[in-house]
Design a protein around this motif. Structure first.
Motif, PDB file in Angstrom:
ATOM      1  N   LYS A 134     -27.681  18.679 -11.474  1.00 14.08           N
ATOM      2  CA  LYS A 134     -29.150  19.235 -11.942  1.00 14.08           C
ATOM      3  C   LYS A 134     -29.484  20.423 -11.244  1.00 14.08           C
ATOM      4  O   LYS A 134     -29.916  21.288 -11.882  1.00 14.08           O
ATOM      5  CB  LYS A 134     -29.956  17.854 -11.355  1.00 14.08           C
ATOM      6  CG  LYS A 134     -30.012  16.637 -12.475  1.00 14.08           C
ATOM      7  CD  LYS A 134     -31.248  15.706 -11.905  1.00 14.08           C
ATOM      8  CE  LYS A 134     -31.435  14.982 -12.892  1.00 14.08           C
ATOM      9  NZ  LYS A 134     -32.099  14.977 -14.388  1.00 14.08           N
ATOM     10  N   LEU A 135     -29.309  20.515  -9.943  1.00 16.52           N
ATOM     11  CA  LEU A 135     -29.320  21.525  -9.169  1.00 16.52           C
ATOM     12  C   LEU A 135     -28.506  21.989  -8.208  1.00 16.52           C
ATOM     13  O   LEU A 135     -28.384  21.315  -7.125  1.00 16.52           O
ATOM     14  CB  LEU A 135     -30.888  21.796  -8.626  1.00 16.52           C
ATOM     15  CG  LEU A 135     -31.482  23.201  -8.198  1.00 16.52           C
ATOM     16  CD1 LEU A 135     -32.009  23.849  -9.283  1.00 16.52           C
ATOM     17  CD2 LEU A 135     -32.116  23.086  -7.027  1.00 16.52           C
ATOM     18  N   PRO A 136     -27.343  22.962  -8.206  1.00 14.63           N
ATOM     19  CA  PRO A 136     -27.264  23.620  -9.395  1.00 14.63           C
ATOM     20  C   PRO A 136     -26.862  23.152 -10.798  1.00 14.63           C
ATOM     21  O   PRO A 136     -26.187  21.985 -10.565  1.00 14.63           O
ATOM     22  CB  PRO A 136     -26.202  24.762  -9.225  1.00 14.63           C
ATOM     23  CG  PRO A 136     -25.452  24.054  -8.245  1.00 14.63           C
ATOM     24  CD  PRO A 136     -26.353  23.052  -7.339  1.00 14.63           C
ATOM     25  N   PHE A 137     -27.117  23.663 -11.773  1.00 14.00           N
ATOM     26  CA  PHE A 137     -26.698  23.110 -13.303  1.00 14.00           C
ATOM     27  C   PHE A 137     -25.126  22.759 -13.201  1.00 14.00           C
ATOM     28  O   PHE A 137     -24.455  23.501 -12.886  1.00 14.00           O
ATOM     29  CB  PHE A 137     -27.261  23.707 -14.333  1.00 14.00           C
ATOM     30  CG  PHE A 137     -27.127  23.322 -15.605  1.00 14.00           C
ATOM     31  CD1 PHE A 137     -27.887  21.931 -15.805  1.00 14.00           C
ATOM     32  CD2 PHE A 137     -26.564  23.577 -16.619  1.00 14.00           C
ATOM     33  CE1 PHE A 137     -28.051  21.253 -16.920  1.00 14.00           C
ATOM     34  CE2 PHE A 137     -26.675  23.015 -17.922  1.00 14.00           C
ATOM     35  CZ  PHE A 137     -27.335  21.815 -18.175  1.00 14.00           C
ATOM     36  N   PHE A 138     -24.911  21.650 -13.932  1.00  9.76           N
ATOM     37  CA  PHE A 138     -23.451  21.330 -13.925  1.00  9.76           C
ATOM     38  C   PHE A 138     -22.476  22.623 -14.559  1.00  9.76           C
ATOM     39  O   PHE A 138     -21.437  22.595 -14.033  1.00  9.76           O
ATOM     40  CB  PHE A 138     -23.107  20.147 -14.675  1.00  9.76           C
ATOM     41  CG  PHE A 138     -23.385  20.115 -16.113  1.00  9.76           C
ATOM     42  CD1 PHE A 138     -22.357  20.406 -16.894  1.00  9.76           C
ATOM     43  CD2 PHE A 138     -24.576  19.844 -16.730  1.00  9.76           C
ATOM     44  CE1 PHE A 138     -22.450  20.566 -18.465  1.00  9.76           C
ATOM     45  CE2 PHE A 138     -24.616  20.011 -18.066  1.00  9.76           C
ATOM     46  CZ  PHE A 138     -23.656  20.282 -18.701  1.00  9.76           C
ATOM     47  N   ALA A 168     -28.633   9.800 -14.153  1.00 15.84           N
ATOM     48  CA  ALA A 168     -28.247   9.265 -15.474  1.00 15.84           C
ATOM     49  C   ALA A 168     -28.195  10.241 -16.513  1.00 15.84           C
ATOM     50  O   ALA A 168     -29.142  11.355 -16.676  1.00 15.84           O
ATOM     51  CB  ALA A 168     -29.156   8.102 -16.048  1.00 15.84           C
ATOM     52  N   THR A 169     -27.240   9.942 -17.489  1.00 20.78           N
ATOM     53  CA  THR A 169     -27.321  11.303 -18.619  1.00 20.78           C
ATOM     54  C   THR A 169     -27.055  10.134 -20.077  1.00 20.78           C
ATOM     55  O   THR A 169     -26.883   9.072 -19.813  1.00 20.78           O
ATOM     56  CB  THR A 169     -26.130  12.063 -18.383  1.00 20.78           C
ATOM     57  OG1 THR A 169     -24.728  11.471 -18.814  1.00 20.78           O
ATOM     58  CG2 THR A 169     -26.064  12.813 -17.149  1.00 20.78           C
ATOM     59  N   ASN A 170     -27.125  10.791 -21.165  1.00 15.92           N
ATOM     60  CA  ASN A 170     -26.851  10.150 -22.385  1.00 15.92           C
ATOM     61  C   ASN A 170     -25.356   9.725 -22.245  1.00 15.92           C
ATOM     62  O   ASN A 170     -25.035   8.902 -23.123  1.00 15.92           O
ATOM     63  CB  ASN A 170     -27.178  11.092 -23.645  1.00 15.92           C
ATOM     64  CG  ASN A 170     -28.478  11.064 -23.684  1.00 15.92           C
ATOM     65  OD1 ASN A 170     -29.377  10.588 -23.217  1.00 15.92           O
ATOM     66  ND2 ASN A 170     -28.839  12.453 -24.402  1.00 15.92           N
ATOM     67  N   TRP A 171     -24.736  10.395 -21.465  1.00 17.26           N
ATOM     68  CA  TRP A 171     -23.119   9.880 -21.472  1.00 17.26           C
ATOM     69  C   TRP A 171     -22.657   9.010 -20.152  1.00 17.26           C
ATOM     70  O   TRP A 171     -21.413   8.904 -19.934  1.00 17.26           O
ATOM     71  CB  TRP A 171     -22.282  11.349 -21.473  1.00 17.26           C
ATOM     72  CG  TRP A 171     -22.695  11.925 -22.634  1.00 17.26           C
ATOM     73  CD1 TRP A 171     -22.179  11.902 -23.918  1.00 17.26           C
ATOM     74  CD2 TRP A 171     -23.588  13.119 -22.822  1.00 17.26           C
ATOM     75  NE1 TRP A 171     -22.745  12.865 -24.815  1.00 17.26           N
ATOM     76  CE2 TRP A 171     -23.714  13.346 -23.999  1.00 17.26           C
ATOM     77  CE3 TRP A 171     -24.354  13.657 -21.846  1.00 17.26           C
ATOM     78  CZ2 TRP A 171     -24.610  14.605 -24.520  1.00 17.26           C
ATOM     79  CZ3 TRP A 171     -25.405  14.866 -22.166  1.00 17.26           C
ATOM     80  CH2 TRP A 171     -25.248  15.218 -23.342  1.00 17.26           C
ATOM     81  N   GLY A 172     -23.787   8.419 -19.562  1.00 23.03           N
ATOM     82  CA  GLY A 172     -23.522   7.734 -18.535  1.00 23.03           C
ATOM     83  C   GLY A 172     -23.900   8.337 -17.147  1.00 23.03           C
ATOM     84  O   GLY A 172     -24.521   9.313 -17.202  1.00 23.03           O
ATOM     85  N   ARG A 173     -23.377   7.716 -16.133  1.00 23.89           N
ATOM     86  CA  ARG A 173     -23.937   7.994 -14.535  1.00 23.89           C
ATOM     87  C   ARG A 173     -22.914   9.395 -14.243  1.00 23.89           C
ATOM     88  O   ARG A 173     -21.892   9.063 -14.368  1.00 23.89           O
ATOM     89  CB  ARG A 173     -24.045   6.832 -13.818  1.00 23.89           C
ATOM     90  CG  ARG A 173     -24.339   7.291 -12.267  1.00 23.89           C
ATOM     91  CD  ARG A 173     -24.062   5.977 -11.367  1.00 23.89           C
ATOM     92  NE  ARG A 173     -25.200   4.913 -11.607  1.00 23.89           N
ATOM     93  CZ  ARG A 173     -25.671   4.108 -10.686  1.00 23.89           C
ATOM     94  NH1 ARG A 173     -24.957   4.041  -9.673  1.00 23.89           N
ATOM     95  NH2 ARG A 173     -26.631   3.454 -11.012  1.00 23.89           N
ATOM     96  N   LYS A 174     -23.668  10.292 -13.574  1.00 23.83           N
ATOM     97  CA  LYS A 174     -22.927  11.213 -12.870  1.00 23.83           C
ATOM     98  C   LYS A 174     -23.200  11.049 -11.603  1.00 23.83           C
ATOM     99  O   LYS A 174     -24.364  11.242 -11.012  1.00 23.83           O
ATOM    100  CB  LYS A 174     -23.341  12.634 -13.523  1.00 23.83           C
ATOM    101  CG  LYS A 174     -23.244  12.925 -14.830  1.00 23.83           C
ATOM    102  CD  LYS A 174     -21.736  13.032 -15.342  1.00 23.83           C
ATOM    103  CE  LYS A 174     -21.610  13.222 -16.883  1.00 23.83           C
ATOM    104  NZ  LYS A 174     -20.329  13.288 -17.079  1.00 23.83           N
ATOM    105  N   SER A 175     -22.055  10.807 -10.715  1.00 24.61           N
ATOM    106  CA  SER A 175     -22.284  10.614  -9.418  1.00 24.61           C
ATOM    107  C   SER A 175     -21.449  11.784  -8.568  1.00 24.61           C
ATOM    108  O   SER A 175     -20.551  11.717  -8.177  1.00 24.61           O
ATOM    109  CB  SER A 175     -21.552   9.301  -9.009  1.00 24.61           C
ATOM    110  OG  SER A 175     -22.102   8.166  -9.544  1.00 24.61           O
ATOM    111  N   ASN A 176     -22.139  12.718  -8.190  1.00 21.55           N
ATOM    112  CA  ASN A 176     -21.644  14.042  -7.947  1.00 21.55           C
ATOM    113  C   ASN A 176     -22.167  14.423  -6.546  1.00 21.55           C
ATOM    114  O   ASN A 176     -21.935  15.229  -5.777  1.00 21.55           O
ATOM    115  CB  ASN A 176     -22.042  15.357  -8.399  1.00 21.55           C
ATOM    116  CG  ASN A 176     -21.658  15.170 -10.172  1.00 21.55           C
ATOM    117  OD1 ASN A 176     -20.425  14.660 -10.366  1.00 21.55           O
ATOM    118  ND2 ASN A 176     -22.393  15.733 -11.103  1.00 21.55           N
ATOM    119  N   GLY A 177     -23.058  13.419  -5.819  1.00 21.19           N
ATOM    120  CA  GLY A 177     -23.558  13.634  -4.268  1.00 21.19           C
ATOM    121  C   GLY A 177     -24.921  14.484  -4.647  1.00 21.19           C
ATOM    122  O   GLY A 177     -25.493  14.963  -5.838  1.00 21.19           O
TER     123      GLY A 177
END
Length: 584
Positions: free
Chosen positions: A524-528, A564-573
């Motif tokens: 989200k910040l920084p954008f992916f 959460a996104t439309n394509w599932g959870r993004k777990s990037n820390g």
């Protein structure tokens, strides 16, 4: 003018501010958050208007956005100076349209330019989609064509520059412009390109503008894109002789989508014969907040001197997601309120509109009143004035902070001054009669009827006309703001008794005692899609810095390590900026 004398005395106590105020030639002021740069600019503008500008000449004060221009007007009026005669305040786009294109286009050989109108957003977007369809046909990979064309148009590229973008991109830009011209329309980027051509290619334009405006004041210079920068430099250096006074901070450049290049401010500061002044004193942030802010930027630049001690900085992980972050923040807000904090001195910031919507929903469940502007119409001089009229009508002078005389002065600057003066009594009657619970739609329609009766409705500036249509639609029976009262409309100009909810980008220019920043997640910040070291990456870092430095006393940053996104959870820390600045 006691307000001016007091402001000058306050500047004199700060050596760098006083140095900039006293300098007679071109001056560029580099100013970190909370350093009083806008106060410096407006004080100098008022002093020049009363001591250095002959009758019939003026001092333009320009900035990028309408809200920023509204803030300039407010500050200038507080110094006892009327706006609209000797001092002209507006956006760079409105200055280009009203003071360059309309007066000079015909004399320069472009009579059709002064007849163009600004295309409504929907019309411009439809033209862009059609241009892409005509050039690319059935090819599917066109996701980034729109943004690429728009960004390159903002840069005011020459033919060599356009050739480097590729034939299809140039073809889309040309077709888009052809479609707009077919409706006698332009967009904001066209306005800048036309103004650049007039001031650069026609010496008589620069000569007349200097005769009319011997000084030019620019606030938030780091927000100017190359086209806007070229207008300023043409008037002040490249054959022009208008004296420039500019203030800004490259570390607060967060509008990359406008084509902003923050390095232009630094280049300008080093240009001969510009006098550079660096403000150092931070009057806003507590010492710990200021120190953490410098770490967010990577520790670059000189250390600002803070006059406020203390300050609190906290980073907190809420592993159950944004909803858990919202509930935690709501609890902290209630604690702050119990300790005597004013709700309008609390802000909650987040990366996206969707994040803000979720926060608003949660806070309302907790009974916390919030200020959150739905992005259904844009701020222009007219829509800002209508909101201010509503604020005065529902709260009065004491609680709204507005003087009716100042609002009527704004009213008469919307177009034909004499015609609008004829409608002043009717507008005053509407404002005096409006109750706080009156439907906002009814209030706005009453004012619009007055404008129609004196013949100025059809002659409104294009952006005023376009956004008025959007406002009326939003307030209509099926609009997103259909249930709004005059009080609700007025509160869009006020922050009384409500927590401010804002995207991080929209927070610039604001300040609060307590700031919460939510959803600080990697991706989200920084954008992916931002690559480390890219312009987008650097801008996201500055966006975090700007949000962080809105606070006077406390900052709390929240993250979950996933989103959460439309394509599932993004777990990037958590955001890498939290790690790099030592906050986690």
């Amino acid at each position: 003018m006691p307000g001016l004398r007091q402001a000058m005395a306050e500047l004199e106590s700060n050596p760098e501010q006083w140095e900039a105020f006293q300098h007679n030639g071109h001056c560029v002021v580099l100013a970190p958050p909370g350093s009083g740069k806008t106060k410096l600019l407006t004080t100098k503008a008022v002093w020049l208007a009363n001591n250095a500008v002959a009758p019939g000449r003026g001092v333009p004060c320009i900035t990028l956005t309408n809200p920023a221009a509204a803030e300039l007007r407010t500050r200038i009026r507080r110094l006892g100076q009327p706006v609209g005669r000797t001092i002209v305040v507006g956006t760079v786009h409105s200055f280009a349209w009203s003071h360059i294109i309309r007066p000079f286009a015909s004399a320069a050989g472009f009579p059709e330019w002064s007849t163009y109108k600004l295309a409504p957003r929907g019309e411009a977007n439809a033209a862009m989609r059609e241009a892409i369809r005509r050039v690319f046909g059935t090819r599917t990979e066109t996701r980034y064509v729109d943004s690429t064309v728009r960004r390159n148009r903002k840069l005011c590229l020459n033919e060599e520059g356009w050739n480097a973008t590729g034939g299809d991109i140039r073809a889309v830009a040309l077709e888009y412009e052809r479609l707009l011209r077919g409706k006698d329309s332009v967009d904001f980027d066209d306005v800048i390109a036309m103004a650049v051509r007039l001031v650069e290619d026609h010496p008589f334009v620069r000569t007349v503008l200097h005769a009319r405006y011997p000084y030019l004041m620019v606030d938030e210079y780091q927000d100017l894109a190359p086209g806007l920068h070229r207008i300023v430099t043409a008037l002040s250096f490249d054959g022009g002789s208008t004296t420039l006074f500019a203030v800004g901070d490259p570390d607060q450049a967060i509008y990359g989508w406008t084509g902003t290049r923050p390095e232009l401010l630094l280049e300008l500061a080093e240009r001969q014969p510009v006098h550079r002044v660096d403000l150092r004193i931070n009057y806003r942030c507590g010492a710990r907040i200021a120190a953490a802010g410098r770490r967010i930027l990577g520790g670059v630049g000189s250390e600002a001197v803070t006059i406020r001690g203390g300050g609190s900085v906290v980073a907190r992980c809420e592993p159950d997601g944004l909803s858990a972050q919202a509930n935690y923040i709501a609890g902290r807000i209630l604690e702050l309120q119990a300790d005597g904090a004013l709700l309008h001195e609390v802000a909650v910031l987040a990366p996206t509109n969707a994040d803000c919507d979720e926060l608003v929903t949660a806070f309302r469940r907790h009974g916390i009143p919030v200020a959150w502007r739905a992005d259904v119409y844009g701020p222009t001089p007219l829509t800002i004035m209508l909101e201010a009229f509503a604020a005065w009508a529902s709260c009065g002078r004491e609680d709204s902070g507005y003087k009716l005389g100042d609002l009527l002065d704004q009213w008469q600057q919307l177009g034909d001054r004499e015609a609008l003066r004829l409608g002043t009594d009717d507008v005053v009657a509407i404002v005096l009669a409006a109750g706080a619970d009156m439907p906002a739609s009814e209030f706005v329609e009453a004012v619009v009827t007055v404008m129609e009766s004196v013949g100025v409705l059809d002659a409104l500036r294009s952006d005023d006309a376009n956004e008025l249509d959007q406002m009326r639609e939003a307030l209509g029976s099926s609009g997103e703001m259909a249930s709004s009262s005059v009080r609700d409309l007025g509160r869009l100009r006020l922050r009384d008794g409500r927590v401010e909810i804002s995207t991080m980008s929209a927070s610039k220019g604001l300040e609060f005692d307590h700031v919460f920043i939510a959803a600080l997640e990697e991706g989200k910040l920084p954008f992916f899609s931002s690559a480390r070291g890219s312009a987008e990456w650097d801008e996201d870092r500055r966006k975090f810095y700007v949000s962080f430095t809105r606070a006077r006393e406390t900052v709390e940053v929240l993250y979950s390590g996933w989103y959460a996104t439309n394509w599932g959870r993004k777990s990037n820390g958590p955001s890498v900026f939290l790690r790099e600045s030592g906050l986690v």
